[in-house]
Scaffold this motif. Sequence first.
Motif, PDB file in Angstrom:
ATOM      1  N   ARG A 501       0.822  -1.216   0.000  1.00 28.43           N
ATOM      2  CA  ARG A 501       0.000   0.000   0.000  1.00 28.43           C
ATOM      3  C   ARG A 501       0.855   1.265   0.000  1.00 28.43           C
ATOM      4  NH1 ARG A 501      -4.161  -2.442   4.412  1.00 28.43           N
ATOM      5  NH2 ARG A 501      -5.355  -3.677   2.922  1.00 28.43           N
ATOM      6  N   ASP A 502       2.148   1.086  -0.018  1.00 28.74           N
ATOM      7  CA  ASP A 502       3.101   2.193   0.010  1.00 28.74           C
ATOM      8  C   ASP A 502       2.968   3.048   1.267  1.00 28.74           C
ATOM      9  OD1 ASP A 502       5.241   3.706  -0.850  1.00 28.74           O
ATOM     10  OD2 ASP A 502       3.991   5.143  -1.925  1.00 28.74           O
ATOM     11  N   TYR A 503       2.601   2.414   2.387  1.00 30.83           N
ATOM     12  CA  TYR A 503       2.638   3.122   3.666  1.00 30.83           C
ATOM     13  C   TYR A 503       4.057   3.020   4.234  1.00 30.83           C
ATOM     14  CZ  TYR A 503      -2.458   2.741   3.415  1.00 30.83           C
ATOM     15  OH  TYR A 503      -3.764   2.813   3.019  1.00 30.83           O
ATOM     16  N   VAL A 504       4.755   1.994   3.784  1.00 33.22           N
ATOM     17  CA  VAL A 504       6.102   1.728   4.270  1.00 33.22           C
ATOM     18  C   VAL A 504       6.952   1.324   3.078  1.00 33.22           C
ATOM     19  CG1 VAL A 504       7.457   0.083   5.630  1.00 33.22           C
ATOM     20  CG2 VAL A 504       5.354   1.006   6.577  1.00 33.22           C
ATOM     21  N   ARG A 505       8.211   1.775   3.069  1.00 30.84           N
ATOM     22  CA  ARG A 505       9.123   1.345   2.006  1.00 30.84           C
ATOM     23  C   ARG A 505      10.299   0.611   2.632  1.00 30.84           C
ATOM     24  NH1 ARG A 505       8.802   6.977  -1.437  1.00 30.84           N
ATOM     25  NH2 ARG A 505       6.546   6.814  -1.771  1.00 30.84           N
ATOM     26  N   ARG A 506      10.694  -0.473   2.004  1.00 31.90           N
ATOM     27  CA  ARG A 506      11.834  -1.219   2.515  1.00 31.90           C
ATOM     28  C   ARG A 506      13.077  -0.681   1.820  1.00 31.90           C
ATOM     29  NH1 ARG A 506      10.425  -6.277   1.282  1.00 31.90           N
ATOM     30  NH2 ARG A 506       9.655  -7.137   3.220  1.00 31.90           N
ATOM     31  N   ILE A 507      13.915   0.019   2.573  1.00 34.96           N
ATOM     32  CA  ILE A 507      15.115   0.603   1.985  1.00 34.96           C
ATOM     33  C   ILE A 507      16.326  -0.028   2.646  1.00 34.96           C
ATOM     34  CG2 ILE A 507      16.404   2.748   1.606  1.00 34.96           C
ATOM     35  CD1 ILE A 507      13.668   4.222   1.772  1.00 34.96           C
ATOM     36  N   LYS A 508      17.155  -0.676   1.857  1.00 33.58           N
ATOM     37  CA  LYS A 508      18.330  -1.414   2.349  1.00 33.58           C
ATOM     38  C   LYS A 508      17.971  -2.344   3.503  1.00 33.58           C
ATOM     39  CE  LYS A 508      22.085   1.588   0.934  1.00 33.58           C
ATOM     40  NZ  LYS A 508      21.373   2.537   0.053  1.00 33.58           N
ATOM     41  N   GLY A 509      16.789  -2.962   3.393  1.00 34.43           N
ATOM     42  CA  GLY A 509      16.386  -3.933   4.403  1.00 34.43           C
ATOM     43  C   GLY A 509      15.649  -3.333   5.596  1.00 34.43           C
ATOM     44  N   TYR A 510      15.569  -1.995   5.670  1.00 39.23           N
ATOM     45  CA  TYR A 510      14.905  -1.380   6.816  1.00 39.23           C
ATOM     46  C   TYR A 510      13.586  -0.726   6.414  1.00 39.23           C
ATOM     47  CZ  TYR A 510      18.916  -2.666   9.413  1.00 39.23           C
ATOM     48  OH  TYR A 510      19.879  -3.428  10.003  1.00 39.23           O
ATOM     49  N   LEU A 511      12.626  -0.709   7.353  1.00 39.78           N
ATOM     50  CA  LEU A 511      11.267  -0.275   7.042  1.00 39.78           C
ATOM     51  C   LEU A 511      11.086   1.204   7.377  1.00 39.78           C
ATOM     52  CD1 LEU A 511       9.608  -3.489   8.504  1.00 39.78           C
ATOM     53  CD2 LEU A 511       9.975  -2.950   6.075  1.00 39.78           C
ATOM     54  N   ASN A 512      10.896   1.992   6.338  1.00 41.34           N
ATOM     55  CA  ASN A 512      10.734   3.441   6.484  1.00 41.34           C
ATOM     56  C   ASN A 512       9.296   3.816   6.169  1.00 41.34           C
ATOM     57  OD1 ASN A 512      13.853   4.819   6.046  1.00 41.34           O
ATOM     58  ND2 ASN A 512      13.505   2.702   5.472  1.00 41.34           N
TER      59      ASN A 512
END
Length: 670
Positions: A501-512
């Motif tokens: 849902r694009d509430y969270v993005r996984r960037i380099k393994g971490y949840l932003n």
Amino acid sequence: MSKNLVIVESPTKAKTITKILGDDFRVISSMGHIIDLPAKKLGVDVEDKFKPAYVVIPGRKKILAQLKKEAKGKENIYIATDPDREGEAIGWQIKEKVFKGKNVMRVSFHEITPHAIGEAFKHAREFDAQMIEAQVGRRVLDRIVGYFLSPLLWKKIARGLSAGRVQSIGLRLIVERERQIQKFTASEYWEITAELFKQKVSGESSFLAKLEKIDNQKAEIKRNEDAQEICRQLKDKEFKVLEIKKTEKKRYAPAPFITSTMQQEAFNKLRFNASKTMLVAQQLYEGIDIGEDNPVGLITYMRTDSPNVAAEAIQEVREHIGRSFGKDFVPEKPNVFKAKKSAQQAHEAIRPSYVSRSPESLKDFLNHDQMRLYELIYNRFLSSQMKPAEFLATSVDIQADKYLFVANGSHLLFEGFLAAYNKIQEEEEKEEQEEEKEKTKNVVPPLEKGEVLGLNTLVPSQHFTKPPARYSDSSLIKALEEEGIGRPSTYAPIIYTIILRDYVRRIKGYLNPSELGFKVNDMLVEYFPKIIDVKFTASIEEKLDEVEEGTLSRIAVLEEFYQPFKESLDFAQANIVKEVITTDQVCDKCGKPLIVKWGRRGKFLSCSGFPECKNSKSITSGVKCPTEGCGGELIERHSKRGFFYGCSNFPKCTFTSRNLPEDKEEEKEK
Ligand SMILES: [Zn+2]
Ligand SMILES: [Zn+2]
């Protein structure tokens, strides 16, 4: 013609079981769900005991007709869907919709082996009504929340958004962590390390000791100047051994995997996200072609919260450990692990079905991902039934004037379970193990009390306090488990859904959290404080467990939930208004200010004069499109499949990427 019909949910599982059951049984797959709540209606009668109105999923009528046809002339029908709440409920619905009035039995097994399947058919049973009640309760709860929350999100933020019950808790944890990080200010501190050596022996290598206390107070050095001053004072001081402490420490074998620990370790060691771990585990469970006629199931069922292991499997692994590592590695009695209160005792841990099938022996048949996960499961299981590792920890207090240094060393006395579990390359180790490693590297020579040591150098080093870390798949699952939210079947979907849902993005393994994620969370916290309260949600999960145990009725749980929900809902429906996000840009057609809106394809700028002025603009990332000769810029977009970057020259240029092009790291993660 075979007399018996067996229904499972996947084609691979059907093939694997066919081989085991032989010609008397016809095994067919339902190809997943056939029946569910209707897609476009609530499908729950909140006025009448929350009665669900299940319907055949559009597009599944054909398979339903096929199942009916297959059942003709069969003496027995067995439903062999997965051995958990969801499997029980799917099976029950098939029985009710397709085979009403026929003799339908339930068989359930935790691994697809001749032994387990044989036992399951010997003990074919009625459906477990309580388990089904718990599953229906969960489905109805989630439906009520999703169905009523979505329109409110549309009204306040943007059309097309949705929010789920437990996913919103996951989102909330991630958003709250991000706010802690934003608020955090780093403060500087210094450490001083002394490199010392034993004077009596020549050629002895040096070792390290850290400054711990000054005048019996914990050493707290804030500035470089202070650190330099301490070093200056220490230069000509005598370093003398004050005390030597030696302790033997044991590190016990870890429990075999359950779903949550497998997902955590697969992230920490293999960098698999939770969904990927479950996908690969399911392949290993359902059966892999290993050069025999039909696929072979390699591991036990992957959705479980019980660390129990069947007695035969324990016997088998103990013998295997004795043969491969030596008798010294086999504990006198099998290691026993306690399950959480809510765990289902009848379930089993995730382990290899055949200890005799080593990862090495399967290397020609498993793909890379399957191999790595199988190896992890296999070695974890071996290690879980091995003796503890033993260390000798040495801690030496060293006095220099008013300064107290401590040298820590650790020496491995007996490898124990580490012999099996350390084989896998660890990409990210737990902090505790990291510390242990550092101590192991620091070889402290034999010392005597009162001995005077030589000083090689004093090294001051600068550090900063660190903000709390963002959640990874691993640490979020750990947090959800500790809070009592989520169950083996829900950890991976929680993360998957909030990313989709694009509430969270996984960037380099971490949840932003994304900007949209903050907005959705803040609205939910403001208007539905109880519904997305961690403790309340945990208590509802616990009550669903009680429904399964038969100590509570499904209706009671639903009522307890619906009461506060309805209150919040009525208030929200009356009070929520559209939020306008202004910008300092103006419309180049009519001069009115531009505002930020979310559309089906993501965030964009719209003229505040809408609908009179229909002017709109994309918001670009400022990064050039990598397609040669394109000249466009990359824009944040999302589709049904989640968040991505697209080109501002679309549809002329169709470049898309999950990440900004410079971010090579991320590409691998897919
Ligand atoms: Zn305009
Ligand atoms: Zn382009």
